[in-house]
Write an enzyme that holds these catalytic residues in place. Structure first.
Site, mmCIF file in Angstrom:
data_model
loop_
_atom_site.group_PDB
_atom_site.id
_atom_site.type_symbol
_atom_site.label_atom_id
_atom_site.label_comp_id
_atom_site.label_asym_id
_atom_site.label_seq_id
_atom_site.Cartn_x
_atom_site.Cartn_y
_atom_site.Cartn_z
ATOM 1 N N GLN A 122 25.935 -18.048 17.054
ATOM 2 C CA GLN A 122 24.748 -17.196 17.620
ATOM 3 C C GLN A 122 25.313 -15.722 18.092
ATOM 4 O OE1 GLN A 122 23.726 -20.815 20.095
ATOM 5 N NE2 GLN A 122 22.177 -19.375 20.571
ATOM 6 N N SER A 125 24.193 -13.096 23.286
ATOM 7 C CA SER A 125 24.880 -12.680 24.614
ATOM 8 C C SER A 125 25.530 -11.354 24.305
ATOM 9 C CB SER A 125 25.746 -13.585 25.328
ATOM 10 O OG SER A 125 25.288 -14.879 25.403
ATOM 11 N N SER A 157 30.452 -18.350 19.659
ATOM 12 C CA SER A 157 31.187 -19.585 19.424
ATOM 13 C C SER A 157 31.568 -19.634 18.072
ATOM 14 C CB SER A 157 30.539 -20.805 20.014
ATOM 15 O OG SER A 157 30.501 -20.859 21.444
ATOM 16 N N GLU A 240 19.025 -25.186 21.657
ATOM 17 C CA GLU A 240 20.377 -25.257 22.102
ATOM 18 C C GLU A 240 20.676 -26.407 23.062
ATOM 19 O OE1 GLU A 240 23.992 -22.040 23.001
ATOM 20 O OE2 GLU A 240 21.960 -21.634 23.724
ATOM 21 N N GLU A 356 22.556 -22.050 36.488
ATOM 22 C CA GLU A 356 21.246 -21.542 37.260
ATOM 23 C C GLU A 356 20.029 -21.400 36.228
ATOM 24 O OE1 GLU A 356 24.884 -20.963 39.153
ATOM 25 O OE2 GLU A 356 24.405 -20.577 37.032
#
Length: 386
Positions: A122, A125, A157, A240, A356
């Protein structure tokens, strides 16, 4: 029994139920061996056993939830290797492609994912986006039938040996941030792609930062319409959460090995009670994951995956901490499987969506609480301070 015999014939002696492992691998901690997982997927590919819910034309079985359950129970009898290197492709990219990609794209990619031939990562981020994925700044500029991508991704990853990257990029800065994102499949071997592995505190180097410098991507590798990347991202993130929270490629709890450790060391009293509690908590997490998995089999993953991931993250950290308590002074003498797991475990509260974010999903979608204030969702991206 017939199903068990078919699977036994496909998997052979290498994955026989009596086979054991000397390593408590969770999300690849302390290991980086691709071959056992690829051999497992290759062995199951012809029958679609590893991906039974997929359509038959893409390497699956088109199985209903009842059949999926039977297959899962029988596969659980075998010594399955750690499939974490293949998690993104199998459980994030593939279901997203099935939901949103073209038939031609599904035909190009899905069978190679199912067999383990091609690994995906992926490219979501970014250093400046934090937990707000809609703030991605990697640029995607269209040039006829091609796009040129420039930017930086991080915490990707297995990017250092992935064949494809599932990428989100900013294609329009004049619209609100959620509306100006486009999704792509990026050839990780293309000119302009640079991958730099990041060493974690447990010694692993599974995460990478990825630099894209005018990387050319064909428009045929664009997933969904231009500007429709946010629905793609939401679909992928839901998958995910379900994958990390509810599958054997996610938080497979080594609680039975924890009890073995207690027995080997002759642990009694309160410390044995701690190991037993960890084992019970892991069983609750397993049942929670099973409920999430059953919910996933009936449609798009929902908040059940967030709940399963939260519980699994907490249990894994508690299990690793309990193990070090059982080891006593030996825990700080040298490296070992439990030390590696302990050093990896804090990352579980970040990877696959932070705790969170998972709590926000549960709060809004399960408890019905009001969402957090968001002041920039209607402003053009170029007007948002960065």
């Amino acid at each position: 029994m017939q199903l068990r015999a078919v699977l036994a014939a496909a998997l052979g002696s290498r994955f026989a139920p009596s086979a054991t492992t000397d390593h408590a691998a969770v999300l690849g901690a302390g290991a980086d061996d691709l071959e056992p997982g690829r051999a497992w997927l290759e062995a199951l590919a012809d029958g679609g056993w590893a991906v039974p819910t997929w359509p038959e034309e893409h390497g699956g079985r088109g199985a209903d939830p009842e059949e999926v359950g039977r297959i899962g129970r029988e596969l659980a009898r075998f010594a399955q290797p750690d499939l974490y290197p293949y998690l993104v492709g199998l459980h994030v990219v593939a279901p997203t492609l099935l939901a949103l990609a073209t038939p031609e794209q599904c035909a190009r990619w899905l069978r190679r994912i199912a067999s383990g031939e091609e690994i995906w990562c992926q490219l979501f981020s970014e250093p400046g986006a934090g937990s707000d994925l809609a703030n991605v700044s990697t640029r995607a500029q269209r040039d006829g039938d091609e796009w040129r991508l420039t930017g930086q991704k991080v915490w990707s990853s297995r990017a250092h040996y992935a064949r494809w990257g599932f990428c989100l990029a900013r294609s329009d800065v004049d619209v609100p941030k959620h509306a100006g994102i486009t999704a792509f499949a990026v050839d990780m071997h293309a000119p302009g792609v640079e991958v730099r592995p990041l060493t974690q505190m447990n010694g692993d180097a599974h995460f990478s930062e990825v630099f894209l410098d005018e990387v050319v991507v064909a428009d045929t590798d664009r997933i969904a319409d231009p500007g429709a990347g946010w629905p793609v991202a939401r679909t992928a993130l839901a998958n995910e959460r379900g994958a990390v929270g509810a599958t054997s490629t996610g938080l497979g709890m080594p609680s039975a090995r924890l009890l073995d450790l207690a027995r080997e060391r002759g642990i009694r009293g309160l410390r044995l009670d701690a190991a037993l509690r960890a084992h019970v908590d892991a069983e609750v997490a397993r049942l929670t994951a099973r409920r999430a998995r059953e919910a996933m089999s009936s449609g798009t993953p929902g908040p059940e995956g967030s709940g399963a991931k939260l519980r699994g993250s907490a249990v894994l950290k508690a299990t690793a901490g309990t193990a070090l308590g059982l080891l006593g002074p030996q825990a700080v003498v040298g490296p070992g499987e439990w030390q590696t797991l302990f050093l990896m475990s804090p990352s579980i509260s970040i990877r696959g969506g932070t705790d969170e974010i998972q709590r926000n999903i549960v709060a809004e979608r399960v408890l019905g609480l009001p969402p957090e204030p968001r002041v920039d969702v209607d402003r053009p991206y170029r007007d948002i301070p960065h």
